[in-house]
Design a protein around this motif. Structure first.
Motif, mmCIF file in Angstrom:
data_model
loop_
_atom_site.group_PDB
_atom_site.id
_atom_site.type_symbol
_atom_site.label_atom_id
_atom_site.label_comp_id
_atom_site.label_asym_id
_atom_site.label_seq_id
_atom_site.Cartn_x
_atom_site.Cartn_y
_atom_site.Cartn_z
ATOM 1 N N ALA A 156 -8.508 -63.111 -31.963
ATOM 2 C CA ALA A 156 -7.966 -63.695 -30.733
ATOM 3 C C ALA A 156 -6.449 -63.792 -30.773
ATOM 4 N N ALA A 157 -5.871 -63.848 -31.954
ATOM 5 C CA ALA A 157 -4.411 -63.938 -32.092
ATOM 6 C C ALA A 157 -3.730 -62.600 -31.838
ATOM 7 N N GLN A 158 -4.435 -61.500 -31.999
ATOM 8 C CA GLN A 158 -3.835 -60.169 -31.879
ATOM 9 C C GLN A 158 -3.192 -59.888 -30.517
ATOM 10 N N HIS A 194 0.026 -61.860 -30.212
ATOM 11 C CA HIS A 194 1.003 -61.324 -31.167
ATOM 12 C C HIS A 194 1.648 -60.047 -30.632
ATOM 13 N N GLN A 195 0.847 -59.155 -30.122
ATOM 14 C CA GLN A 195 1.376 -57.907 -29.565
ATOM 15 C C GLN A 195 2.283 -58.165 -28.366
ATOM 16 N N GLN A 196 1.896 -59.117 -27.521
ATOM 17 C CA GLN A 196 2.711 -59.438 -26.350
ATOM 18 C C GLN A 196 4.028 -60.084 -26.765
ATOM 19 N N MET A 197 4.009 -60.913 -27.797
ATOM 20 C CA MET A 197 5.241 -61.521 -28.297
ATOM 21 C C MET A 197 6.221 -60.460 -28.763
ATOM 22 N N LYS A 198 5.710 -59.489 -29.500
ATOM 23 C CA LYS A 198 6.578 -58.410 -29.982
ATOM 24 C C LYS A 198 7.129 -57.593 -28.817
ATOM 25 N N ALA A 199 6.296 -57.353 -27.810
ATOM 26 C CA ALA A 199 6.766 -56.596 -26.656
ATOM 27 C C ALA A 199 7.806 -57.393 -25.867
ATOM 28 N N ASN A 200 7.610 -58.702 -25.741
ATOM 29 C CA ASN A 200 8.553 -59.547 -25.008
ATOM 30 C C ASN A 200 9.888 -59.690 -25.731
ATOM 31 N N ALA A 201 9.890 -59.553 -27.043
ATOM 32 C CA ALA A 201 11.110 -59.749 -27.827
ATOM 33 C C ALA A 201 12.024 -58.534 -27.783
ATOM 34 N N SER A 202 11.617 -57.481 -27.128
ATOM 35 C CA SER A 202 12.401 -56.251 -27.079
ATOM 36 C C SER A 202 12.814 -55.947 -25.646
ATOM 37 N N PRO A 225 13.328 -66.065 -23.574
ATOM 38 C CA PRO A 225 12.074 -66.546 -24.159
ATOM 39 C C PRO A 225 11.056 -65.417 -24.330
ATOM 40 N N PHE A 226 10.403 -65.413 -25.480
ATOM 41 C CA PHE A 226 9.388 -64.400 -25.739
ATOM 42 C C PHE A 226 8.105 -65.005 -26.272
ATOM 43 N N ILE A 227 8.113 -66.261 -26.685
ATOM 44 C CA ILE A 227 6.922 -66.872 -27.282
ATOM 45 C C ILE A 227 5.992 -67.430 -26.200
ATOM 46 N N ARG A 228 6.459 -68.361 -25.402
ATOM 47 C CA ARG A 228 5.614 -68.979 -24.375
ATOM 48 C C ARG A 228 5.147 -67.978 -23.321
ATOM 49 N N PRO A 229 6.002 -67.062 -22.837
ATOM 50 C CA PRO A 229 5.497 -66.081 -21.869
ATOM 51 C C PRO A 229 4.379 -65.201 -22.427
ATOM 52 N N ALA A 230 4.429 -64.925 -23.735
ATOM 53 C CA ALA A 230 3.365 -64.130 -24.345
ATOM 54 C C ALA A 230 2.040 -64.890 -24.299
ATOM 55 N N TYR A 231 2.099 -66.179 -24.614
ATOM 56 C CA TYR A 231 0.886 -66.991 -24.559
ATOM 57 C C TYR A 231 0.367 -67.087 -23.128
ATOM 58 N N ASP A 232 1.261 -67.353 -22.188
ATOM 59 C CA ASP A 232 0.836 -67.487 -20.789
ATOM 60 C C ASP A 232 0.215 -66.204 -20.261
ATOM 61 N N THR A 233 0.738 -65.063 -20.682
ATOM 62 C CA THR A 233 0.251 -63.778 -20.202
ATOM 63 C C THR A 233 -1.109 -63.415 -20.777
ATOM 64 N N GLN A 265 -3.354 -65.519 -22.684
ATOM 65 C CA GLN A 265 -4.257 -66.585 -23.113
ATOM 66 C C GLN A 265 -5.693 -66.359 -22.652
ATOM 67 N N ASP A 266 -5.899 -65.813 -21.476
ATOM 68 C CA ASP A 266 -7.260 -65.577 -20.994
ATOM 69 C C ASP A 266 -7.975 -64.538 -21.847
ATOM 70 N N GLU A 267 -7.251 -63.505 -22.247
ATOM 71 C CA GLU A 267 -7.831 -62.476 -23.110
ATOM 72 C C GLU A 267 -8.216 -63.053 -24.471
ATOM 73 N N ALA A 268 -7.339 -63.892 -25.031
ATOM 74 C CA ALA A 268 -7.633 -64.527 -26.321
ATOM 75 C C ALA A 268 -8.841 -65.454 -26.199
ATOM 76 N N TYR A 269 -8.907 -66.194 -25.108
ATOM 77 C CA TYR A 269 -10.031 -67.089 -24.881
ATOM 78 C C TYR A 269 -11.346 -66.314 -24.807
ATOM 79 N N GLU A 270 -11.346 -65.195 -24.130
ATOM 80 C CA GLU A 270 -12.565 -64.383 -24.021
ATOM 81 C C GLU A 270 -12.986 -63.832 -25.387
ATOM 82 N N ILE A 271 -12.024 -63.455 -26.224
ATOM 83 C CA ILE A 271 -12.349 -62.972 -27.569
ATOM 84 C C ILE A 271 -13.004 -64.080 -28.370
ATOM 85 N N ILE A 272 -12.472 -65.293 -28.274
ATOM 86 C CA ILE A 272 -13.061 -66.432 -28.987
ATOM 87 C C ILE A 272 -14.457 -66.713 -28.452
ATOM 88 N N ARG A 273 -14.590 -66.715 -27.151
ATOM 89 C CA ARG A 273 -15.884 -67.011 -26.530
ATOM 90 C C ARG A 273 -16.963 -66.008 -26.938
#
Length: 140
Positions: free
Chosen positions: A39-41, A44-52, A112-120, A122-130
Motif C-alpha cells: 500500500a505504501a508503493q 512513494h512513487q507519487q512522492m518521487k514524481a512530485n519532487a521533480s 510541497p511533494f509529500i502531502r499532495p502525494a498522499y492526497d492523490t 490515498q484511495d489507491e493505497a486504501y484499496e490495496i489494504i482492503r
C-alpha cells in the motif's frame, strides 16, 4: 420505537478472533507487513514524481532520500509504516527547504511533494489494504 440488536457479542468475538489471528505471533504478521508495504508503493512513487520538475526524471539527493520505512508495531494503534524523508537518509537535509521553501539571499517558494502525494494516491493505497486484508482473512 425500541431497537433490539442480537448477535452483537458474537460479532465482537469473531472480530477479536480475526484480530488475534493476524497478530504478531500468528501467521498473519507477514501478511500484514506485505500489505502495508504494498500500500505504501503508490504513495512513494507519487512522492518521487512530485519532487521533480519532470516526473520522468527521478534522480538526485532528494529522490534518494524519499524512502519507505519499516513496518513497526505501535503500543496502542497496531502497525504502521512511514513513507517520506527519514533523518538518516542521504540527502535528508535537502527535503525541508524544498517542501516548505526558504528565505535567505536567494529565497525559494515552497514546493510541497509529500502531502499532495498522499492526497492523490490515498484511495489507491486504501484499496490495496482492503483487498489484502480480505484475502488474508479468507486464508485464515
Amino acid at each position: 420505537m425500541p431497537l433490539e440488536v442480537e448477535g452483537f457479542s458474537d460479532l465482537m468475538t469473531d472480530i477479536a478472533g480475526m484480530a488475534s489471528a493476524m497478530d504478531a505471533d500468528g501467521a498473519g504478521a507477514p501478511a500484514a507487513r506485505h500489505i502495508l508495504e504494498a500500500a505504501a508503493q503508490p504513495i512513494h512513487q507519487q512522492m518521487k514524481a512530485n519532487a521533480s520538475k519532470d516526473p520522468r526524471i527521478i534522480t538526485g539527493a532528494l529522490h534518494r532520500s524519499i524512502e519507505i520505512g519499516r513496518v513497526k508495531k505501535r503500543r496502542y494503534s497496531g502497525k504502521s509504516i512511514t513513507i517520506g524523508v527519514h533523518r538518516k537518509a542521504e540527502g535528508a537535509y535537502y527535503a525541508p527547504p524544498v517542501e516548505y521553501g526558504h528565505g535567505g539571499p536567494a529565497p525559494a517558494p515552497a514546493h510541497p511533494f509529500i502531502r499532495p502525494a498522499y492526497d492523490t494516491r490515498q484511495d489507491e493505497a486504501y484499496e490495496i489494504i482492503r483487498e489484502g486484508l480480505r484475502n488474508a482473512l479468507d486464508k485464515l
